[in-house]
Design a protein around this motif. Structure first.
Motif, PDB file in Angstrom:
ATOM      1  N   GLY A 102      -6.023   2.167   7.120  1.00 23.71           N
ATOM      2  CA  GLY A 102      -5.067   3.236   7.347  1.00 23.71           C
ATOM      3  C   GLY A 102      -3.711   3.018   6.720  1.00 23.71           C
ATOM      4  N   SER A 103      -3.649   2.204   5.699  1.00 22.82           N
ATOM      5  CA  SER A 103      -2.375   1.956   5.042  1.00 22.82           C
ATOM      6  C   SER A 103      -1.988   3.155   4.180  1.00 22.82           C
ATOM      7  CB  SER A 103      -2.512   0.711   4.176  1.00 22.82           C
ATOM      8  OG  SER A 103      -1.383   0.564   3.388  1.00 22.82           O
ATOM      9  N   ILE A 104      -0.702   3.430   4.134  1.00 22.27           N
ATOM     10  CA  ILE A 104      -0.252   4.537   3.283  1.00 22.27           C
ATOM     11  C   ILE A 104      -0.385   4.136   1.819  1.00 22.27           C
ATOM     12  CG2 ILE A 104       1.663   6.049   2.688  1.00 22.27           C
ATOM     13  CD1 ILE A 104       2.910   5.410   5.382  1.00 22.27           C
ATOM     14  N   LEU A 105       0.062   2.934   1.526  1.00 19.35           N
ATOM     15  CA  LEU A 105      -0.020   2.471   0.148  1.00 19.35           C
ATOM     16  C   LEU A 105      -1.458   2.168  -0.206  1.00 19.35           C
ATOM     17  CD1 LEU A 105       2.973  -0.006  -0.073  1.00 19.35           C
ATOM     18  CD2 LEU A 105       2.821   2.266  -1.045  1.00 19.35           C
ATOM     19  N   ASN A 106      -1.756   2.341  -1.484  1.00 16.58           N
ATOM     20  CA  ASN A 106      -3.100   2.050  -1.964  1.00 16.58           C
ATOM     21  C   ASN A 106      -3.275   0.539  -2.088  1.00 16.58           C
ATOM     22  OD1 ASN A 106      -5.558   1.998  -3.301  1.00 16.58           O
ATOM     23  ND2 ASN A 106      -4.605   2.435  -5.282  1.00 16.58           N
ATOM     24  N   ILE A 107      -3.454  -0.102  -0.951  1.00 20.95           N
ATOM     25  CA  ILE A 107      -3.564  -1.553  -0.954  1.00 20.95           C
ATOM     26  C   ILE A 107      -5.023  -1.950  -1.103  1.00 20.95           C
ATOM     27  CG2 ILE A 107      -3.333  -3.613   0.480  1.00 20.95           C
ATOM     28  CD1 ILE A 107      -0.757  -2.406   1.540  1.00 20.95           C
ATOM     29  N   ARG A 132      -1.779  -4.302  -4.819  1.00 19.45           N
ATOM     30  CA  ARG A 132      -1.824  -2.853  -5.011  1.00 19.45           C
ATOM     31  C   ARG A 132      -2.460  -2.552  -6.350  1.00 19.45           C
ATOM     32  NH1 ARG A 132       3.625  -0.533  -4.852  1.00 19.45           N
ATOM     33  NH2 ARG A 132       2.476   1.400  -5.066  1.00 19.45           N
TER      34      ARG A 132
END
Lengths: 590, 285
Positions: B185-190, B209
């Motif tokens: 559920g991370s906002i960044l494309n991790i 990333r």
């Protein structure tokens, strides 16, 4: 209704109804499945296992109970699926072995067979875990063996078996903490109880009607939908469609402190951190569940189950004064029930005064010492989107600030003191804020390291390089070096005519700043962005992050992205809503 | 004179069928269940077809271990062929599946005492597939049970695996996310760099990333283990071979690669890893 012996046909009828009850309730059982892997397929697997058993039993009808049980056992073994299915097959394998030579069986024999099944299942399972179908079967069988001394009625015996299994099922959350955490009983155990219930109703001739009611209590919290059975229609409950699994990650973390309190914004003093509900919730979710945050004007009500109540309170302090604090240790009840682990801790309901008396709250239950978190991170940011990104990537506190509104040394000191962590990092994310942060680090007696990040992209790169399990020295080094590897760019509007380093700037023009240098000035925002990105990409890069500001509009962003994709086809592009004022776009090239 | 050692594994070892046939490896399939339909992993459903189906499915299929009887049938068949042959049965991490459990029960169900060694690989896919292949090669050469088990243990120390997933969604929904759950559920494309830990649980070794950086990080991590030593590499993919190929090219360039093979991830592992998964399995030669 009583029966001194059951034969093969009686047994077949029992199994058929047991299988039917299981099938009708397969989805309910699925919904309970959180152990050993929360994949919600226990009901499906048990049902398919049972179906295979029934098929075999039907293909070899016999009045001889030994033969009938053997057929069932063979079918179960062939069709065994999933852990509960495999255990089910073992229970009946032992059961059938015990009855192998019998034409019909009385109460004593049936009880012994149940016990034999349990013995075999425990032996077969590599690591038997209590609080599962194994426990339910075990307690039911144990009771059966005892009860068979008092009665020779098989019907009565099976009623007792069913009742005991049902009781044991209710206690599974006390034995398996993951169940308690999610608030469900064990799925495999529930499946077995459905089967036993079928057995009983087949013997008493009471098929179908009303059988589900006895289960509505224990499963209602976790039942995603009422799957079957028109018989239950009047009692049908509407629940939030929340399955047990969705509330749990595989690692069964025990959020044992049930917390409830209010944050009073009015009583909080003049310099409160801005309250972003979703970011706050996300921060709570890091180490908690059952989260409820209700923000109404100046009062925020918070409910959470957490492992670290101190952290939750500290996390909340920057937003206002905390009132009406209640903390309850949910594990105590469970502990009391475990005979071998009785503890004499009485109440864990701490008063607000006790909690706030110390700098950080540390609750120490018996046998377990809660320590400060090893690390805390404070970041400075403008814009809700940016704050969110920081908060969900290991940052504990976001102080509002940026080009125009800089947090003071005192703001930093307060934020530092509010964190319960051994080592604290500060990411100023602005050249003008580094000094205040460093001063705060000096003033504080805590271990504080300022990572001198000058831009938001640098700060983001730094938090991503952070690793909870690493040493402070390594983390410092990695965060600094990660920040240095990012090329930062920002676009903003010029406030007056000037000329800097050969770039002529007119008031109202958009200027592109790469690191600390103005590299482009252009009347159009698009022109400034393109010029800036071009300059930032001079030494190549794999990933371009775009943080859109308050003033960025989506059409502008879309056309910018198109241009980037055309110009740099190899470049990965990620656009995030930053929400920062004054800067329509922030860029980072890595 | 004892007979040759027989090797048994399960379908999640992701060993290509021609290799299994050539080396006489007995493979017990796991199952993948799409609603009412049950398929035998890679036996009654082809991965190509499966991944298309998976891409369109609104709910994920579930998976199931083989039943004990399916294992005991195989053991019995092998024992019937040659009662004196020891059997080594190597399986998917018990932390991820009940397959090992089923095999253990199957052994207990056999009437006679049989020489069966059941091994929990604490690994998945070709991570233990490569051990199975090595074991089968040694068995064919007439090596003893003890030597083979020793070699399997050595291989465990000499090999590493990493995998990249498009999204952590399948791992989470299927309940196999293990220690990588922090990245949900991370906002960044991790992109977490995933592997299996010593207990055979999914774990995130690092996070970066973007997929290019993820590949470069995998190279770095593998360099730490293998340097310029001669290695053999197997690349695996679920639905999009291209990403695995990109990673494979980088590995060819950066390492002393003596052999590079390709294998398709089967339907059961594929269900949990998801579309767009790539994996690298490297071992010291």
């Amino acid at each position: 209704m009583s029966k001194r012996f059951i034969n093969g046909s009686d047994f077949a009828a029992m199994v058929l109804l047991g299988a039917e009850y299981l099938q009708r309730n397969a989805e309910r059982v699925n919904a309970l499945n959180v152990f050993p892997v929360p994949d919600g397929d226990t009901g499906t697997n048990m049902n398919l296992t049972m179906t295979s058993g029934v098929r075999e039993l039907r293909s070899k009808p016999s009045d001889h109970i030994g033969k009938a049980a053997e057929a069932l056992s063979k079918g179960l073994l062939m069709g065994a699926r999933g852990n509960s299915g495999v255990i089910l097959s073992q229970l009946f394998r032992g059961f059938s072995r015990s009855l192998a030579s019998l034409e019909e069986a009385g109460a004593t024999k049936v009880a012994a067979a149940l016990q034999h099944g349990v013995d075999l299942a425990y032996k077969a399972v590599v690591k038997p875990v209590e609080g599962t179908i194994l426990t339910v079967a075990k307690e039911a069988a144990k009771h059966a063996v005892q009860y068979a001394r008092r009665t020779n009625d098989v019907v009565e015996l099976m009623q007792e078996v069913h009742q005991k299994a049902h009781e044991a099922l209710q206690r599974t959350p006390d034995l398996l903490p993951v169940l308690k955490q999610v608030g469900v009983v064990d799925s495999g155990g529930q499946g077995l109880v459905f089967i036993y219930e079928g057995f009983v109703h087949s013997l008493t001739g009471m098929e179908g009607g009303g059988y589900r009611d006895s289960y509505s209590m224990q499963t209602e919290a976790a039942t995603p939908e009422e799957v079957t059975a028109p018989s239950a229609a009047p009692a049908l409950r509407k629940h939030e469609p929340l399955s047990a699994q969705s509330r749990l990650s595989t690692e069964a973390i025990e959020f044992l402190y049930d917390m409830e309190f209010f944050i009073n914004r009015k009583l909080g003093g003049p310099k409160l951190a801005f309250f972003n509900e979703s970011a706050y919730k996300k921060a709570l979710e890091k180490d908690g569940d059952s989260i409820l945050v209700i923000a109404e004007e100046d009062i925020i009500k918070v409910h959470v189950h957490s492992r670290k109540p101190g952290d939750v309170l500290n996390l909340s302090l920057p937003y206002g004064e905390l009132t009406d604090i209640h903390i309850l240790n949910m594990r105590e009840q469970h502990r009391d029930l475990l005979e071998h682990e009785l503890s004499d801790v009485s109440t864990a309901d701490y008063s607000a005064a006790e909690l706030l008396a110390g700098q950080s709250v540390q609750v120490t239950p018996p046998g377990q010492v809660f320590e400060r978190a090893p690390y805390g991170i404070i970041a400075v940011a403008m814009g809700e989107g940016i704050a969110d990104i920081f908060l969900e990537n290991d940052v504990d506190t976001v102080l509002s600030g940026g080009q125009t509104m800089n947090p003071s040394t005192e703001d930093f000191v307060k934020a530092i003191e509010a964190l319960s962590a051994e080592h604290i990092y500060i990411l100023p994310n602005n050249g003008n804020i580094i000094l205040a942060a460093e001063q705060a680090a000096e003033l504080s007696e805590r271990n504080v390291t300022v990572i001198p990040t000058r831009t938001v992209p640098q700060g983001l790169a730094a938090v991503l390089a952070f690793k909870e399990e690493e040493t402070a020295e390594r983390n410092s080094a990695w965060m600094k070096s990660a920040a240095e590897q990012v090329v930062s760019g920002q676009v903003t509007k010029a406030v007056r005519d000037t000329s800097i380093e050969g770039v002529d700037i007119r008031e109202g023009d958009f200027i592109g700043i790469k690191e600390k240098t103005i590299v482009v000035s252009d009347p159009s925002l698009a022109g400034a962005c393109r010029g800036l990105i071009g300059s930032m990409m001079e030494n190549g890069g794999d990933l371009l992050t775009v943080l859109t500001g308050e003033e960025a509009d989506s059409a502008e962003t879309a056309s910018l992205c198109e241009w980037i994709a055309e110009q740099y086809p190899e470049l990965e592009l990620e656009v995030q809503k930053g929400g920062q004022p004054l800067y329509p776009y922030l860029f980072a090239v890595e | 004179m004892l007979g040759k050692v027989r090797i048994v594994t399960d379908s999640t070892a992701d060993i290509p069928s021609e290799v299994r046939e050539r080396l006489g490896i007995s493979t017990v399939p796991l199952k993948v269940i799409f609603g009412e339909e049950t398929y035998l992993d890679t036996v009654t459903i082809d991965p190509e077809v499966f991944y298309e189906k998976l891409a369109q499915a609104s709910t994920l299929p579930t998976t199931s271990q083989p039943s004990p009887v399916e294992f005991s049938d195989v053991y019995q068949r092998l024992l019937a062929e040659d009662a004196g042959s020891p059997i080594i049965s190597i399986h998917l991490s018990a932390a991820l599946s009940g397959t090992y459990q089923s095999a253990v029960i199957a052994q207990s169900m056999l009437e006679e005492e049989a020489d069966i060694t059941i091994i929990d690989s604490k690994s998945a896919s070709y991570g233990f597939g490569l051990r199975v292949v090595r074991a089968a090669e040694m068995a064919q050469a007439g090596e003893s049970k003890e030597r083979i088990i020793e070699a399997i243990e050595q291989l465990e120390r000499d090999s590493r695996l990493f995998f990249l997933v498009d999204s952590l969604e399948n791992l989470q929904k299927g309940g196999r996310i293990g220690k990588a759950s922090a990245f949900i559920g991370s906002i960044l494309n991790i992109k977490p760099i995933l592997s299996l830990d010593q207990e055979g649980i999914v774990t995130a070794v690092d996070k970066v990333r973007g997929s290019k950086k993820a590949m470069l990080r995998i190279i770095e991590l593998l360099k730490q283990s293998f340097g310029d030593e001669p290695v053999s590499v197997t690349m695996a993919w679920t639905s999009h071979r291209q990403t695995a190929e990109e990673l494979g090219e980088l590995i060819q360039r950066e390492f002393n690669v003596q052999a590079m093979d390709w294998t398709r991830v089967g339907t059961v592992i594929g269900t949990h890893a998801g579309l767009g998964t790539s994996a690298v399995f490297m071992r010291r030669l």
